[in-house]
Write an enzyme that holds these catalytic residues in place. Structure first.
Site, PDB file in Angstrom:
ATOM      1  N   ARG A  21       0.827  -1.208   0.000  1.00  0.00           N
ATOM      2  CA  ARG A  21       0.000   0.000   0.000  1.00  0.00           C
ATOM      3  C   ARG A  21       0.862   1.257   0.000  1.00  0.00           C
ATOM      4  O   ARG A  21       1.788   1.382   0.805  1.00  0.00           O
ATOM      5  CB  ARG A  21      -0.899   0.035   1.242  1.00  0.00           C
ATOM      6  CG  ARG A  21      -1.981  -1.016   1.182  1.00  0.00           C
ATOM      7  CD  ARG A  21      -2.670  -1.178   2.512  1.00  0.00           C
ATOM      8  NE  ARG A  21      -3.396  -2.444   2.536  1.00  0.00           N
ATOM      9  CZ  ARG A  21      -4.719  -2.540   2.618  1.00  0.00           C
ATOM     10  NH1 ARG A  21      -5.462  -1.459   2.710  1.00  0.00           N
ATOM     11  NH2 ARG A  21      -5.300  -3.712   2.620  1.00  0.00           N
ATOM     12  N   SER A 137     -21.387 -15.009  13.902  1.00  0.00           N
ATOM     13  CA  SER A 137     -20.816 -13.840  13.236  1.00  0.00           C
ATOM     14  C   SER A 137     -21.098 -13.877  11.737  1.00  0.00           C
ATOM     15  O   SER A 137     -20.872 -14.910  11.081  1.00  0.00           O
ATOM     16  CB  SER A 137     -19.301 -13.851  13.520  1.00  0.00           C
ATOM     17  OG  SER A 137     -18.672 -12.766  12.929  1.00  0.00           O
ATOM     18  N   SER A 189     -19.673  -1.858   4.072  1.00  0.00           N
ATOM     19  CA  SER A 189     -19.134  -0.666   3.414  1.00  0.00           C
ATOM     20  C   SER A 189     -18.536  -0.913   2.039  1.00  0.00           C
ATOM     21  O   SER A 189     -18.362   0.034   1.285  1.00  0.00           O
ATOM     22  CB  SER A 189     -18.076  -0.033   4.301  1.00  0.00           C
ATOM     23  OG  SER A 189     -16.941  -0.866   4.360  1.00  0.00           O
ATOM     24  N   HIS A 217     -20.952   2.511   9.359  1.00  0.00           N
ATOM     25  CA  HIS A 217     -21.141   3.206   8.074  1.00  0.00           C
ATOM     26  C   HIS A 217     -22.553   3.767   7.922  1.00  0.00           C
ATOM     27  O   HIS A 217     -22.980   4.085   6.802  1.00  0.00           O
ATOM     28  CB  HIS A 217     -20.796   2.263   6.915  1.00  0.00           C
ATOM     29  CG  HIS A 217     -19.330   1.947   6.898  1.00  0.00           C
ATOM     30  ND1 HIS A 217     -18.394   2.771   6.300  1.00  0.00           N
ATOM     31  CD2 HIS A 217     -18.627   0.950   7.481  1.00  0.00           C
ATOM     32  CE1 HIS A 217     -17.188   2.273   6.487  1.00  0.00           C
ATOM     33  NE2 HIS A 217     -17.297   1.161   7.201  1.00  0.00           N
ATOM     34  N   THR A 245     -18.944   4.597  15.121  1.00  0.00           N
ATOM     35  CA  THR A 245     -17.702   5.378  15.094  1.00  0.00           C
ATOM     36  C   THR A 245     -18.048   6.856  15.126  1.00  0.00           C
ATOM     37  O   THR A 245     -19.142   7.265  14.719  1.00  0.00           O
ATOM     38  CB  THR A 245     -16.878   5.060  13.826  1.00  0.00           C
ATOM     39  OG1 THR A 245     -15.634   5.753  13.907  1.00  0.00           O
ATOM     40  CG2 THR A 245     -17.585   5.496  12.556  1.00  0.00           C
ATOM     41  N   LYS A 248     -16.515   8.747  10.955  1.00  0.00           N
ATOM     42  CA  LYS A 248     -16.982   8.751   9.562  1.00  0.00           C
ATOM     43  C   LYS A 248     -18.118   9.770   9.411  1.00  0.00           C
ATOM     44  O   LYS A 248     -17.862  10.940   9.195  1.00  0.00           O
ATOM     45  CB  LYS A 248     -17.349   7.336   9.140  1.00  0.00           C
ATOM     46  CG  LYS A 248     -16.138   6.379   9.292  1.00  0.00           C
ATOM     47  CD  LYS A 248     -16.401   5.007   8.755  1.00  0.00           C
ATOM     48  CE  LYS A 248     -15.390   3.969   9.235  1.00  0.00           C
ATOM     49  NZ  LYS A 248     -14.033   4.106   8.752  1.00  0.00           N
ATOM     50  N   THR A 278      -5.266   5.520  27.190  1.00  0.00           N
ATOM     51  CA  THR A 278      -5.620   6.924  27.416  1.00  0.00           C
ATOM     52  C   THR A 278      -6.965   7.259  26.764  1.00  0.00           C
ATOM     53  O   THR A 278      -7.247   6.812  25.648  1.00  0.00           O
ATOM     54  CB  THR A 278      -4.503   7.835  26.851  1.00  0.00           C
ATOM     55  OG1 THR A 278      -3.324   7.589  27.613  1.00  0.00           O
ATOM     56  CG2 THR A 278      -4.863   9.309  26.933  1.00  0.00           C
ATOM     57  N   THR A 363      -8.979  -6.408   1.186  1.00  0.00           N
ATOM     58  CA  THR A 363     -10.192  -5.690   1.604  1.00  0.00           C
ATOM     59  C   THR A 363     -11.421  -6.294   0.923  1.00  0.00           C
ATOM     60  O   THR A 363     -12.492  -6.382   1.525  1.00  0.00           O
ATOM     61  CB  THR A 363     -10.055  -4.186   1.268  1.00  0.00           C
ATOM     62  OG1 THR A 363      -8.801  -3.730   1.803  1.00  0.00           O
ATOM     63  CG2 THR A 363     -11.178  -3.368   1.855  1.00  0.00           C
TER      64      THR A 363
HETATM   65  N1  PLP Z   1     -16.424  -1.258  11.742  1.00  0.00           N
HETATM   66  C1  PLP Z   1     -16.482  -1.183  10.406  1.00  0.00           C
HETATM   67  C2  PLP Z   1     -17.565  -1.903   9.695  1.00  0.00           C
HETATM   68  C3  PLP Z   1     -15.529  -0.437   9.683  1.00  0.00           C
HETATM   69  O1  PLP Z   1     -15.582  -0.382   8.355  1.00  0.00           O
HETATM   70  C4  PLP Z   1     -14.508   0.251  10.404  1.00  0.00           C
HETATM   71  C5  PLP Z   1     -13.492   1.075   9.731  1.00  0.00           C
HETATM   72  O2  PLP Z   1     -13.482   1.384   8.605  1.00  0.00           O
HETATM   73  C6  PLP Z   1     -14.494   0.140  11.791  1.00  0.00           C
HETATM   74  C7  PLP Z   1     -15.456  -0.626  12.433  1.00  0.00           C
HETATM   75  C8  PLP Z   1     -13.452   0.828  12.597  1.00  0.00           C
HETATM   76  O3  PLP Z   1     -13.853   2.149  12.860  1.00  0.00           O
HETATM   77  P1  PLP Z   1     -12.753   3.277  13.120  1.00  0.00           P
HETATM   78  O4  PLP Z   1     -12.274   3.739  11.789  1.00  0.00           O
HETATM   79  O5  PLP Z   1     -13.445   4.315  13.924  1.00  0.00           O
HETATM   80  O6  PLP Z   1     -11.643   2.612  13.882  1.00  0.00           O
END
Ligand code: PLP
Length: 427
Positions: A21, A137, A189, A217, A245, A248, A278, A363
């Protein structure tokens, strides 16, 4: 042991497999997002348009969000000063957690330094606290969820992606009293597809299982107040744990889980990746809280987001570009070859000043390489026209196959006409 040679060999292997990458050197322009500056290999600076940011709504440059961060940093400093156990818990992080609990209609929320850590800590700790827990899962869960499942060190089964019949088969094979945790995402995503959340909740209730959903997402972007797809579908109260999160849709940094107060208190008390790390800095917490508050009251931004994503999808499909259909704001364009995908991305940047990162293995599976486009409400119709023209040029130059416009693009007259209409307006 030649340590250096080992690391060099590991990197060489990635290069051989075309998986090495290289990050683009980009600096966003807060006042003119999605515009940014790209520093190329020669050090020259060139203007570019970002087309693949996960700051899906451009909240990272929202004036109120920036001001909250600036004001809090000036007042209390940049960092948190330590773990919450050592340094105490900041007002800003407590307010953020209250805001998140309210957003999801849950008793409590717990903030982590990232969404990745939230999943690692959340899934593993919850499963460890449930004796003999079976984790179910989804096959396409994100790496952070897989790591959470692995760390839990409990029995696990993988159910075929979004396949509720398969999930039911697996659940039905278990004793009713056994603890079961179903972990899945609301919006995947890379393909942009959406989970059948209500059906999964039905099964969880029928077979006495807990549900853990990743809305990374979707938060900020779906539902009347931006709480995600579960809110949009009216099933948020049927989900036990909602993970999200702040990085995003909310445009900042950090992650969280929201749920029942007893569960949140247990994770707070037992998760090492929470206890020994932290805390999120107060300025970031203040910015994230502001972003959530702003978005709770901005359905118009969510509508503009969906509209621009749809306009882009239709304009690309009408031009014969292979858009991978889905019901969300993600616009994947199929390439199917790692080398060509990288070339397409490089050519877009170099020739057209358009930044779209190539999405290659691991990915996505080999043979499904793609360009993943994420229009924001700040991508104008004119920018969409420029994107289509650039992609058509790249597809032609690289000899990539065009496809017949999708039946949807054909049927949807206004959207199909969007491109020529915009062109006419520009002339
Ligand atoms: N969960 C999913 C489905 C994600 O695509 C990602 C990151 O792209 C995360 C969790 C991780 O989130 P963060 O980027 O806040 O670490």
């Amino acid at each position: 042991m030649d340590y250096r040679a080992n690391f060099q060999a590991a990197v060489a292997q990635l290069k051989n497999e075309r998986r090495y990458r290289v990050f683009a050197d980009l600096e966003r322009d807060a006042a003119r997002f999605p515009l940014a500056q790209w520093r190329d290999e020669t050090g020259a600076i060139r203007p570019v348009t970002l087309w693949c940011s996960n700051d899906y709504l451009g909240m990272g440059r929202h004036p109120e969000v920036i001001e909250a961060m600036r004001e809090t940093a000036a007042r209390v400093g940049a960092g948190a000063g330590g773990t919450r156990n050592i340094s105490g818990t900041s007002r800003a992080i407590c307010e953020l957690e209250a805001e998140l609990a309210d957003l999801h209609g849950k008793e409590a929320a717990l903030v982590f330094t990232s969404g990745w850590i939230s999943n690692l800590a959340g899934i593993s700790t919850i499963a460890q606290l449930l004796p003999d827990c079976l984790i179910l899962s989804d096959a396409l869960n994100h790496n952070s969820m897989i790591e959470g499942v692995r760390r839990a060190d409990r029995e696990r089964v993988i159910w075929r992606h979004n396949d509720v019949a398969h999930l039911e088969e697996l659940l039905a094979a278990q004793p009713r009293e056994r603890a079961k945790l179903i972990v899945f995402e609301s919006l995947y995503s890379m393909d942009g597809d959406i989970a059948p959340i209500a059906a999964i909740c039905d099964l969880a209730e029928k077979y006495n299982a807990m549900t853990y959903i990743d809305e990374v997402h979707a938060v900020g972007m779906y539902g009347p107040r931006g709480a995600g797809v579960a809110e949009r579908d009216g099933v948020m109260d049927r989900i036990d744990v909602i993970e999200g999160t702040l990085a995003k849709g909310f445009g900042c940094m950090g992650g969280y889980i929201a749920g029942d107060a007893a569960l949140i208190d247990a994770v707070r008390s037992y998760a090492p990746s929470f206890i020994f790390s932290t805390a999120l800095p107060p300025p970031v917490c203040a910015a994230a809280k502001t972003s959530i508050r702003v978005l709770k009251a901005r359905p118009d931004l969510r509508e503009a987001h969906q509209r621009q994503a749809k306009t882009a999808k239709h304009a690309l499909a009408a031009a014969g570009l292979p858009v991978m259909e889905n019901p969300s704001h993600i616009v994947p364009v199929f390439v199917g070859d790692a080398e060509k995908c990288k070339q397409a991305s490089d050519m877009l940047l170099d020739r057209h000043g358009i930044y779209i990162q190539p999405i290659n293995y691991p990915t996505v599976p080999r043979g499904t390489e793609r360009l993943r486009i994420t229009p924001t409400p700040l991508h104008s119709d004119e920018l969409i026209v420029g994107l289509v023209e650039a992609l058509v040029d790249v597809w032609t130059t690289l000899g990539l196959p065009f496809v017949a416009p999708t039946p949807e693009a054909k049927a949807d007259e206004p959207a199909r006409c969007a491109l020529p209409e915009i062109k006419r307006a520009a002339e």
